[in-house]
Design a protein around this motif. Structure first.
Motif, short mmCIF file in Angstrom:
data_model
loop_
_atom_site.label_atom_id
_atom_site.label_comp_id
_atom_site.label_asym_id
_atom_site.label_seq_id
_atom_site.Cartn_x
_atom_site.Cartn_y
_atom_site.Cartn_z
N LYS A 60 0.94 -1.23 0.01
CA LYS A 60 -0.09 -0.10 -0.27
C LYS A 60 0.71 1.26 0.05
O LYS A 60 1.82 1.40 0.86
N SER A 61 0.70 2.00 -0.73
CA SER A 61 1.60 3.36 -1.03
C SER A 61 1.00 4.46 -0.10
O SER A 61 -0.05 4.59 0.41
N GLY A 62 1.98 5.60 0.03
CA GLY A 62 1.36 6.70 0.83
C GLY A 62 1.51 6.57 2.20
O GLY A 62 1.21 7.41 3.00
N GLN A 63 2.14 5.29 2.94
CA GLN A 63 2.24 5.39 4.26
C GLN A 63 3.70 5.75 4.64
O GLN A 63 4.60 5.72 4.06
N PRO A 64 3.55 6.23 5.97
CA PRO A 64 4.98 6.73 6.40
C PRO A 64 5.99 5.81 6.87
O PRO A 64 5.65 4.75 7.46
N ILE A 65 7.15 5.94 6.40
CA ILE A 65 8.30 5.43 6.94
C ILE A 65 9.35 6.30 7.42
O ILE A 65 9.86 7.12 6.41
N ASP A 66 9.60 6.15 8.76
CA ASP A 66 10.75 7.18 9.24
C ASP A 66 11.96 6.47 9.47
O ASP A 66 11.95 5.39 10.03
N ILE A 67 13.07 6.92 8.88
CA ILE A 67 14.41 6.64 8.82
C ILE A 67 15.25 7.69 9.82
O ILE A 67 15.42 8.76 9.60
N SER A 68 15.76 7.13 10.48
CA SER A 68 16.86 8.06 11.42
C SER A 68 18.26 7.66 11.35
O SER A 68 18.45 6.12 11.60
N ILE A 69 19.24 8.32 11.34
CA ILE A 69 20.62 7.81 11.38
C ILE A 69 21.51 8.56 12.44
O ILE A 69 21.18 9.81 12.53
N SER A 70 21.80 7.93 13.61
CA SER A 70 22.59 8.38 14.66
C SER A 70 24.00 8.01 14.86
O SER A 70 24.29 6.70 14.67
N SER A 71 25.04 9.05 14.76
CA SER A 71 26.36 8.59 14.71
C SER A 71 26.92 8.53 16.21
O SER A 71 26.56 9.71 16.96
N TYR A 72 27.42 7.54 16.66
CA TYR A 72 27.99 7.63 17.87
C TYR A 72 29.50 7.63 18.13
O TYR A 72 29.98 7.17 16.81
N PRO A 73 29.94 7.67 19.13
CA PRO A 73 31.63 7.45 18.91
C PRO A 73 32.33 6.07 18.52
O PRO A 73 33.12 5.85 17.57
N ASP A 74 31.34 5.16 18.92
CA ASP A 74 31.65 3.64 18.48
C ASP A 74 30.80 3.04 17.19
O ASP A 74 31.39 2.15 16.84
N LYS A 75 30.00 3.73 17.05
CA LYS A 75 28.87 2.93 15.86
C LYS A 75 28.15 4.00 15.25
O LYS A 75 27.96 5.04 15.83
N LEU A 76 27.59 3.64 14.09
CA LEU A 76 26.28 4.43 13.52
C LEU A 76 24.98 3.50 13.69
O LEU A 76 25.05 2.09 13.61
N MET A 77 24.11 4.07 14.21
CA MET A 77 22.91 3.32 14.26
C MET A 77 21.73 4.05 13.59
O MET A 77 21.41 5.07 13.22
N VAL A 78 21.00 3.03 12.57
CA VAL A 78 20.00 3.12 11.81
C VAL A 78 18.71 2.78 12.27
O VAL A 78 18.66 1.45 12.62
N THR A 79 17.61 3.53 12.32
CA THR A 79 16.39 2.94 12.98
C THR A 79 15.33 3.41 11.89
O THR A 79 15.21 4.40 11.40
#
Lengths: 139, 94
Positions: A60-79
């Motif tokens: 189904k189109s038009g539904q929301p997908i939220d992507i966040s990228i957080s940079s930490y000293p030891d890693k990158l986290m993508v949600t």
């Protein structure tokens, strides 16, 4: 301590995957990851979003997908967060490639590849949201 | 964007990016291949599992009649995707 967080919201359509990949490439590169690690994260996020579109939102189109990228000293986290159908982690099994080839599905072994590409991949269901949280360690 | 160029009945060139949005068009093009075929990847920058499924399905279909597909010119990132998926044991990628 979070160093930097960037967010992007796209509608649930595969035509926005290119935008997602550019978003990941920009922020993972700016966070200092190697070209190879950036390529791996780009693909893992593409697979996660494709799964949301095809499975959580059932195409189904038009539904929301939220992507966040957080940079930490030891890693990158993508949600990646969506409001679609709940992802059943218990029902997920590693794919049989030959059986898979008999169908024309396009997202069935995305989770398998995501786990190869990232250092961790976790799914949560809370507050009416599905959340896929992936991390890539700094080597 | 993805461009699919059929240079000969047994040869296809992929140009651009093969992801979920392009997989249906790729399925249609690959469904026309018969026998022993070669897929040229020199100008393919990116492939996702949706693209891998097109190739896997085609390989399965052709093998039923004694055919196969050979993959040539994969860049290191694309080759790595095949290896992570375990596809390097299924395809002739030399």
């Amino acid at each position: 301590m979070v160093v930097d967080t960037h967010t992007l919201t796209i509608p649930s359509s595969t035509s926005f995957l290119e935008e997602v990949r550019e978003f990941v490439t920009t922020h993972a590169t700016n966070a200092g990851f190697s070209e190879n690690a950036v390529e791996q994260m780009k693909m893992a996020v593409d697979e996660a979003c494709t799964n949301v579109i095809e499975h959580s939102y059932q195409g189904k189109s038009g539904q929301p997908i939220d992507i966040s990228i957080s940079s930490y000293p030891d890693k990158l986290m993508v949600t990646i967060r969506d409001k679609g159908l709940k992802f059943d982690r218990e029902a997920y099994k590693e794919p049989d490639l030959l059986l898979y080839a008999k169908s024309k599905k396009s997202g069935g072994f995305g989770v398998h590849i995501m786990r190869k590409l990232m250092d961790s991949v976790e799914y949560k269901n809370a507050g009416g949201f599905n959340e896929c949280c992936m991390t890539k360690n700094r080597s | 964007m993805l461009e699919i160029v059929q240079d000969a009945p047994d040869s296809i060139r992929l140009i651009g990016r093969l992801d979920a949005v392009q997989s249906e068009r790729a399925f249609a093009a690959f469904d026309l291949l018969e026998g022993d075929c070669t897929v040229h990847f020199e100008q393919l920058d990116y492939i996702s599992s949706a693209g891998l499924s097109v190739l896997l399905h085609t390989q399965q279909r052709l093998s039923k009649t004694g055919g196969s597909i050979k993959l040539r010119g994969l860049n290191p990132h694309v080759k790595q995707v095949f290896e992570y998926a375990g596809f390097n044991t299924i395809f002739d990628m030399s």
